[in-house]
Design an enzyme around this catalytic site. Structure first.
Site, PDB file in Angstrom:
ATOM      1  N   THR A 166      -3.491  -1.956  -1.891  1.00 58.37           N
ATOM      2  CA  THR A 166      -4.565  -1.178  -2.530  1.00 58.37           C
ATOM      3  C   THR A 166      -4.594  -1.448  -4.028  1.00 58.37           C
ATOM      4  O   THR A 166      -3.560  -1.733  -4.623  1.00 58.37           O
ATOM      5  CB  THR A 166      -4.264   0.314  -2.268  1.00 58.37           C
ATOM      6  OG1 THR A 166      -4.410   0.550  -0.877  1.00 58.37           O
ATOM      7  CG2 THR A 166      -5.166   1.254  -3.046  1.00 58.37           C
TER       8      THR A 166
ATOM      9  N   GLY B 171      -7.772   7.115   4.476  1.00 58.52           N
ATOM     10  CA  GLY B 171      -6.575   7.497   3.720  1.00 58.52           C
ATOM     11  C   GLY B 171      -6.910   8.273   2.463  1.00 58.52           C
ATOM     12  O   GLY B 171      -7.979   8.893   2.341  1.00 58.52           O
ATOM     13  N   ASP B 172      -5.989   8.250   1.514  1.00 59.42           N
ATOM     14  CA  ASP B 172      -6.135   9.035   0.287  1.00 59.42           C
ATOM     15  C   ASP B 172      -7.012   8.375  -0.766  1.00 59.42           C
ATOM     16  O   ASP B 172      -7.532   9.063  -1.658  1.00 59.42           O
ATOM     17  CB  ASP B 172      -4.749   9.269  -0.335  1.00 59.42           C
ATOM     18  CG  ASP B 172      -4.088   7.932  -0.693  1.00 59.42           C
ATOM     19  OD1 ASP B 172      -4.045   7.038   0.178  1.00 59.42           O
ATOM     20  OD2 ASP B 172      -3.646   7.768  -1.842  1.00 59.42           O
TER      21      ASP B 172
ATOM     22  N   ARG C 113      -9.942   6.415  10.888  1.00 61.79           N
ATOM     23  CA  ARG C 113      -8.955   6.918   9.932  1.00 61.79           C
ATOM     24  C   ARG C 113      -9.367   6.607   8.477  1.00 61.79           C
ATOM     25  O   ARG C 113      -9.783   5.507   8.148  1.00 61.79           O
ATOM     26  CB  ARG C 113      -7.606   6.273  10.253  1.00 61.79           C
ATOM     27  CG  ARG C 113      -6.446   6.724   9.374  1.00 61.79           C
ATOM     28  CD  ARG C 113      -6.199   5.781   8.225  1.00 61.79           C
ATOM     29  NE  ARG C 113      -5.043   6.212   7.435  1.00 61.79           N
ATOM     30  CZ  ARG C 113      -4.750   5.687   6.248  1.00 61.79           C
ATOM     31  NH1 ARG C 113      -5.479   4.744   5.714  1.00 61.79           N
ATOM     32  NH2 ARG C 113      -3.707   6.137   5.575  1.00 61.79           N
TER      33      ARG C 113
ATOM     34  N   THR D 139      -1.235   4.752  -4.660  1.00 64.50           N
ATOM     35  CA  THR D 139      -1.186   3.794  -3.556  1.00 64.50           C
ATOM     36  C   THR D 139       0.013   4.109  -2.677  1.00 64.50           C
ATOM     37  O   THR D 139       1.063   4.487  -3.183  1.00 64.50           O
ATOM     38  CB  THR D 139      -1.101   2.343  -4.056  1.00 64.50           C
ATOM     39  OG1 THR D 139      -0.974   1.479  -2.927  1.00 64.50           O
ATOM     40  CG2 THR D 139       0.089   2.103  -4.988  1.00 64.50           C
ATOM     41  N   GLY D 140      -0.147   3.963  -1.388  1.00 63.75           N
ATOM     42  CA  GLY D 140       0.975   4.250  -0.497  1.00 63.75           C
ATOM     43  C   GLY D 140       0.473   4.812   0.817  1.00 63.75           C
ATOM     44  O   GLY D 140      -0.700   4.630   1.175  1.00 63.75           O
TER      45      GLY D 140
HETATM   46  N1  ASP Z   1      -3.263   4.615   0.342  1.00 58.71           N
HETATM   47  C1  ASP Z   1      -3.902   3.650   1.191  1.00 58.71           C
HETATM   48  C2  ASP Z   1      -4.267   4.335   2.482  1.00 58.71           C
HETATM   49  O1  ASP Z   1      -3.469   5.106   2.986  1.00 58.71           O
HETATM   50  C3  ASP Z   1      -3.060   2.459   1.496  1.00 58.71           C
HETATM   51  C4  ASP Z   1      -2.352   1.864   0.305  1.00 58.71           C
HETATM   52  O2  ASP Z   1      -2.381   2.389  -0.781  1.00 58.71           O
HETATM   53  O3  ASP Z   1      -1.735   0.807   0.481  1.00 58.71           O
HETATM   54  O4  ASP Z   1      -5.307   4.055   3.008  1.00 58.71           O
END
Ligand code: ASP
Length: 347
Positions: A212, A242-243, A240, A263-264
């Site tokens: 990300t 994400g954040d 789905r 990110t995560g």
């Molecule tokens: N945070 C992102 C998600 O969960 C993925 C990422 O940051 O690598 O979609």
């Protein structure tokens, strides 16, 4: 003006060409002074956090990442120095990273369980807390630009799926053939993830979700803008999200405090409202940026089982890059003109 355009063009070409032989002979992490401006400008970026170990990256790929991160942060900082608004810098920086196949955003996004790319992005202005976000778009080349248009030209904050694409059309934003986003290594990651999930109950690949991109900038007017863009997690399904496109979880900005891009593992960032929590701790408990970010990553996110990282800056131009994973692609130039570029473990 010409100089500015040329600078962006060079940066764009470097970001897009993963095969370039360009190398920078430097240590993995470096810190040096660029220029201190008054009022301070500052910028910080990430290109994802995860199990990024030195032994997993070839020397040439490592140099490539460092070079791209360095080029992008330097170009973004120069634009801020020249008086460019933070909102424009964040959009340009994230667009360049979306165009680079190195990152899990735009071209190079990870694949869903159905073998397609669904992209999420958000942007927030700290001046008035205006924000725009999109999720699950499939044919928008630069989702961060669509998030910006949602912020500026709609009454809404968050649009998703077909509706977001219809809105894009109504605003004259061109669709792109989804095949544009294809990158073989990301497709291989999907196949590996599917293989793993057929032998265990794992549905999302924990090791292959990263890449990300995000950017937070402070401009000469004292305006802070944060943005984040992603393909999400490899092998995601059931729509789905994400954040990254969620204001407060993956992105937040407030001129009185600072800005954050995360990110995560998104589910944990959503449940723990990570981006907002960092700034709220600074406001209500008067802790500094670095401490607030560390508290949230190590004392809140980690005990709940989450992993990832954040890049943030405050209204004075201090920056923090905090993560609990093995690495996070990152770069910053703070309000004192100190540049840092890194990949692996934190100091
Ligand atoms: N945070 C992102 C998600 O969960 C993925 C990422 O940051 O690598 O979609």
């Amino acid at each position: 003006m010409m100089r500015f355009l040329v600078f962006w063009l060079v940066m764009f070409i470097m970001a897009c060409n993963p095969q370039s032989n360009e190398t920078l002979d430097r240590e993995e992490e470096e810190a040096h002074i660029i220029k201190k401006s008054d009022p301070p400008v500052a910028i910080v970026i990430h290109g994802g956090a995860g199990t990024i170990l030195k032994e997993h990256l070839s020397d040439s790929l490592e140099k490539r990442y460092l070079f791209v991160l360095d080029s992008i942060i330097s170009a973004g900082h120069q634009a801020l120095e020249e008086g460019e608004e933070a909102v424009n810098v964040v959009i340009k920086v994230i667009s360049a990273m979306e165009d680079s196949p190195l990152f899990n955003a735009g071209k190079g996004a990870v694949f869903t369980n159905d073998g397609i790319n669904e992209l999420d992005a958000s942007i927030m202005k700290g001046k008035d807390r205006s924000a725009g976000a999109v999720a699950r778009v499939k044919s928008i080349k630069n989702p961060i630009q669509l998030a910006h248009v949602v912020m500026e030209r709609s009454n809404h904050v968050f649009l998703s799926g077909d509706g977001a694409e219809q809105f894009a059309k109504s605003q004259g934003i061109e669709k792109i053939d989804p095949a544009y986003f294809f990158v073989q290594s990301r497709y291989d990651a999907l196949l590996r993830s599917k293989e793993k999930s057929s032998v265990s109950s794992v549905t999302l690949s924990e090791d292959e979700k990263f890449g990300t991109v995000g950017c937070v900038a402070l401009d000469k007017n004292g305006d802070i803008v944060a943005g984040t863009s992603t393909g999400g997690m490899t092998n995601k399904r059931f729509g789905r999200i994400g954040d990254s496109p969620i204001i407060g979880a993956g992105t937040y900005a407030d001129n009185q405090i600072g800005g954050v891009s995360a990110t995560g593992w998104g589910e944990f960032f959503i449940r723990n409202v990570v981006a907002y929590d960092i700034l709220a701790r600074m406001l209500y408990r008067n802790v500094d940026l670095e401490q607030a970010a560390r508290e949230v990553i190590f004392n809140v996110l980690e005990p709940h089982g989450g992993d990832g990282g954040v890049v943030c800056l405050d209204k004075d131009g201090n920056v923090a890059m905090v993560f609990n994973t093995a690495g996070m692609y990152r770069a910053a130039i703070d309000g004192n003109g100190i540049k840092q570029v890194g990949i692996y473990e934190m100091d």
